[in-house]
Enzyme design. Structure first.
Site, PDB file in Angstrom:
ATOM      1  N   GLU A 124       4.678 -28.524  48.722  1.00 28.41           N
ATOM      2  CA  GLU A 124       3.763 -27.826  49.619  1.00 28.41           C
ATOM      3  C   GLU A 124       3.772 -26.322  49.368  1.00 28.41           C
ATOM      4  OE1 GLU A 124       2.492 -27.535  54.305  1.00 28.41           O
ATOM      5  OE2 GLU A 124       4.499 -28.262  53.806  1.00 28.41           O
ATOM      6  N   GLU A 126      -0.862 -31.196  61.115  1.00 29.66           N
ATOM      7  CA  GLU A 126       0.229 -30.233  61.275  1.00 29.66           C
ATOM      8  C   GLU A 126      -0.310 -28.926  61.853  1.00 29.66           C
ATOM      9  OE1 GLU A 126       4.271 -29.320  58.860  1.00 29.66           O
ATOM     10  OE2 GLU A 126       2.440 -28.658  57.893  1.00 29.66           O
TER      11      GLU A 126
END
Length: 316
Positions: A191, A290
């Site tokens: 990420e 998220e």
């Protein structure tokens, strides 16, 4: 407040009549069907994955009740960044209920992967060992919860080294980690983040380059649309350029990192683009939610679900 009472009193009182919401007897008691305004189970086109706590006002603090509420609202996946920190019995209980609800597990964060204290860019054997031990533990967790993805962040820059040397160190460590994860059927998804400029992994093209170098099906990109909007913009072209190495998506609007429709990203267009590409290639991504909520309390949870219904209402 009980889930069914919440659906009746809050969604009904809010006057939400959302196009595309389908009545489900599992969600709405028969006595409520005569009410013109309520939210029922949604048939989302994509696999959106809430987190625990996202609907706590609606479902209460119990994790299993929260899972049931997510399923009642039509969500078919779950993310839990802290899953590795839960005891084995809780992990197994969550997995059992998800199987019953026909939900799939999204990402959990690989505990003690690369971070500012043990960045993989430094190339230090003791840091790599911490990461590899985390991979071994992640395999155990993945098996308990039927997960296929774990989030990895390599950590910060090691600024006393040239960038090419740092990149080589990261690639070497990730190759070793990918070998461990592959044995357990797990894929690390790297990420790139926007939280601080000290982070080594910052853009999707940099992550693409590293994934190509690692050259393993157990090392892919976690394309967090919120972070990439902040760091590079040009979202749809970047998705296309990195497509072959993307394993997972996460969502959050910018500014604010809240639900879609609250910021500048046209999520309806982004979702449509990804949906059409994955359908053409017979893929199915999970989309981790998220982000926070733009409003507090149950009203914020109503607004969040409404935002996903709106953003998912693209035509194909």
């Amino acid at each position: 407040m009980q889930r069914r009472n919440f659906v009746k009193s809050t969604f009904g009182a809010a006057g939400l009549s959302l196009t595309g919401a389908a009545v489900s007897s599992d969600v709405v008691a028969s006595s409520w069907h005569s009410q013109p305004n309520f939210l029922a189970k949604n048939n989302f086109k994509l696999k959106y994955a809430p987190h625990f706590g996202m609907f706590e006002n609606s479902a209460g603090k119990d994790l299993i009740d929260q899972l049931k509420f997510m399923a009642d609202m039509g969500f078919t996946a779950l993310e839990d960044n802290g899953m590795m920190g839960r005891d084995a019995a809780t992990q197994e209980k969550i997995a059992k209920e998800m199987t019953r609800l026909n939900m799939v597990m999204g990402v959990f964060v690989l505990d003690k992967g690369g971070n500012s204290q043990n960045t993989l860019a430094a190339g230090k054997p003791e840091f790599v060992d911490i990461f590899l031990n985390g991979c071994k533990k992640a395999v155990e967790t993945g098996k308990r919860v039927n997960a296929k993805f774990t989030t990895v962040v390599p950590g910060d820059f090691e600024r006393n080294l040239p960038i090419g040397i740092q990149t080589g160190h990261v690639i070497d460590a990730l190759r070793r980690g990918a070998d461990i994860l592959a044995q357990g059927g797990l894929t690390m998804v790297l990420e790139p983040l926007s939280d601080t400029p000290n982070l080594f992994l910052r853009t999707s093209d940099q992550t693409y380059e590293i994934c190509r170098a690692v050259n393993s099906p157990s090392c892919k990109i976690l394309f967090d649309i919120y972070h990439m909007q902040k760091n590079e913009g040009h979202i749809i072209p970047h998705i296309d350029w990195c497509w072959s190495e993307i394993g997972y998506f996460q969502i959050g609007d910018n500014p604010g990192r809240n639900e879609p429709t609250t910021g500048e990203i046209n999520y309806k267009n982004v979702f449509k683009h990804i949906y059409q590409k994955q359908k053409a290639e017979n893929k199915e991504f999970i989309f981790g939610m998220e982000h926070g909520k733009s409003q507090k309390g149950t009203e914020g949870e109503v607004a969040l679900i409404k935002a996903y219904v709106e953003s998912d209402s693209f035509t194909v």
